[in-house]
Design a protein around this motif. Structure first.
Motif, PDB file in Angstrom:
ATOM      1  N   SER A   1       0.807  -1.227   0.000  1.00  0.00           N
ATOM      2  CA  SER A   1       0.000   0.000   0.000  1.00  0.00           C
ATOM      3  C   SER A   1       0.836   1.270   0.000  1.00  0.00           C
ATOM      4  O   SER A   1       0.564   2.208  -0.752  1.00  0.00           O
ATOM      5  N   ASN A   2       1.871   1.315   0.821  1.00  0.00           N
ATOM      6  CA  ASN A   2       2.693   2.528   0.939  1.00  0.00           C
ATOM      7  C   ASN A   2       4.048   2.379   0.255  1.00  0.00           C
ATOM      8  O   ASN A   2       4.976   3.138   0.532  1.00  0.00           O
ATOM      9  N   SER A   3       4.150   1.415  -0.658  1.00  0.00           N
ATOM     10  CA  SER A   3       5.421   1.187  -1.348  1.00  0.00           C
ATOM     11  C   SER A   3       5.457   1.938  -2.676  1.00  0.00           C
ATOM     12  O   SER A   3       4.493   2.601  -3.064  1.00  0.00           O
TER      13      SER A   3
ATOM     14  N   PRO B   1       2.591  -0.139  -5.459  1.00  0.00           N
ATOM     15  CA  PRO B   1       1.362  -0.682  -4.868  1.00  0.00           C
ATOM     16  C   PRO B   1       0.531  -1.424  -5.915  1.00  0.00           C
ATOM     17  O   PRO B   1       0.531  -1.061  -7.087  1.00  0.00           O
TER      18      PRO B   1
END
Length: 208
Positions: free
Chosen positions: A34-36, A39
Motif C-alpha cells: 500500500s505505501n510502497s 502498490p
C-alpha cells in the motif's frame, strides 16, 4: 512472481450449491504494498462485468496464439456444449488442462468434474474456475485416470502442458523430465448421472 495454489480434499463427492451471499469479485494484490513504490490492488473479475474470455495460462507462446487468434478448439467446444451438455446431467472433463471445455460447458451442465493430473496445470485450472466464478459448478480433481489405482509417471514434454501426459510415447521419454502422480479409476469416484464425457489425455484414452 506469485503462485496461486489450490487444493481439494476428496473424502466424498457431492454437488455443492452456491450460497446466495458469495462474493464473486476477484482481486490481484501485492501484500503490504500500500505505501510502497509499487502498490498493487486491482479488480480482475466482477459479477457486473463477466470475465468472458479471460483465462490464466502457464506458457507464453501458446498463450500468445490464443490471445491473437482465439482458442483453437472454440468451434468444437461450442458444438459440444450446444449438442451434448444437458442442464440436468453431469459433465466429466478428463484431461481438463486449464479448463477450456470446463469453463464453457460448466455454465450449462448440472455439475462438472474436471480431472487434471499435472500439478502445475491444475493450479491454472483452479484459478480459471475461480476467475469465471464457477467454484460451485466445477469440482477440480488433481488425479490421473486409468484402469487401476496407484501412481504413474507424468511426462513433462512442453511448458504449456498440451503435449504432456502419462502415456510413454517413444524412447525419447526415457530422458524426459517426469513426476509421479496419483492414478485412480473413474469408477472409484462413484459419480452418477453422467451425461457426457470428454477425454483428451495424449494417448491414454483406452486406459481411462
Amino acid at each position: 512472481g506469485s503462485t496461486l495454489r489450490y487444493s481439494t480434499v476428496l473424502g466424498y463427492l457431492k454437488t455443492p450449491k452456491q450460497p446466495s451471499f458469495i462474493n464473486k469479485r476477484m482481486y490481484l494484490l501485492r501484500e503490504g504494498s500500500s505505501n510502497s513504490d509499487s502498490p498493487q490492488f486491482s479488480l480482475i473479475s466482477d459479477p457486473s462485468n463477466a470475465s468472458g474470455n479471460l483465462m490464466f495460462f502457464p506458457e507464453r507462446s501458446t498463450g500468445k496464439w490464443f490471445y491473437e487468434s482465439g482458442m483453437a478448439e472454440r468451434g468444437v467446444i461450442n458444438w459440444v456444449s450446444e449438442t451434448f451438455i444437458k442442464p440436468d446431467a453431469v459433465f466429466l472433463d478428463i484431461g481438463a488442462h486449464v479448463g477450456t471445455y470446463s469453463m464453457v460447458c460448466a455454465k450449462k451442465a448440472l455439475h462438472t468434474y474436471s480431472f487434471e493430473c499435472s500439478p502445475r496445470t491444475f493450479c491454472y485450472l483452479a484459478a480459471n474456475i475461480a476467475l469465471h466464478k464457477l467454484e460451485y459448478k466445477v469440482t477440480p480433481i488433481s488425479s490421473a485416470l486409468g484402469d487401476h489405482n496407484g501412481t504413474v509417471n507424468y511426462f513433462i514434454r512442453t511448458e504449456d502442458g498440451g503435449g504432456n501426459g502419462v502415456k510413454y510415447l517413444s524412447d525419447a521419454d526415457s530422458t524426459t523430465k517426469k513426476v509421479s502422480v496419483e492414478l485412480k479409476t473413474l469408477d472409484s469416484f462413484g459419480l452418477t448421472n453422467i451425461g457426457f464425457i470428454k477425454i483428451d489425455v495424449e494417448g491414454f484414452e483406452k486406459e481411462v
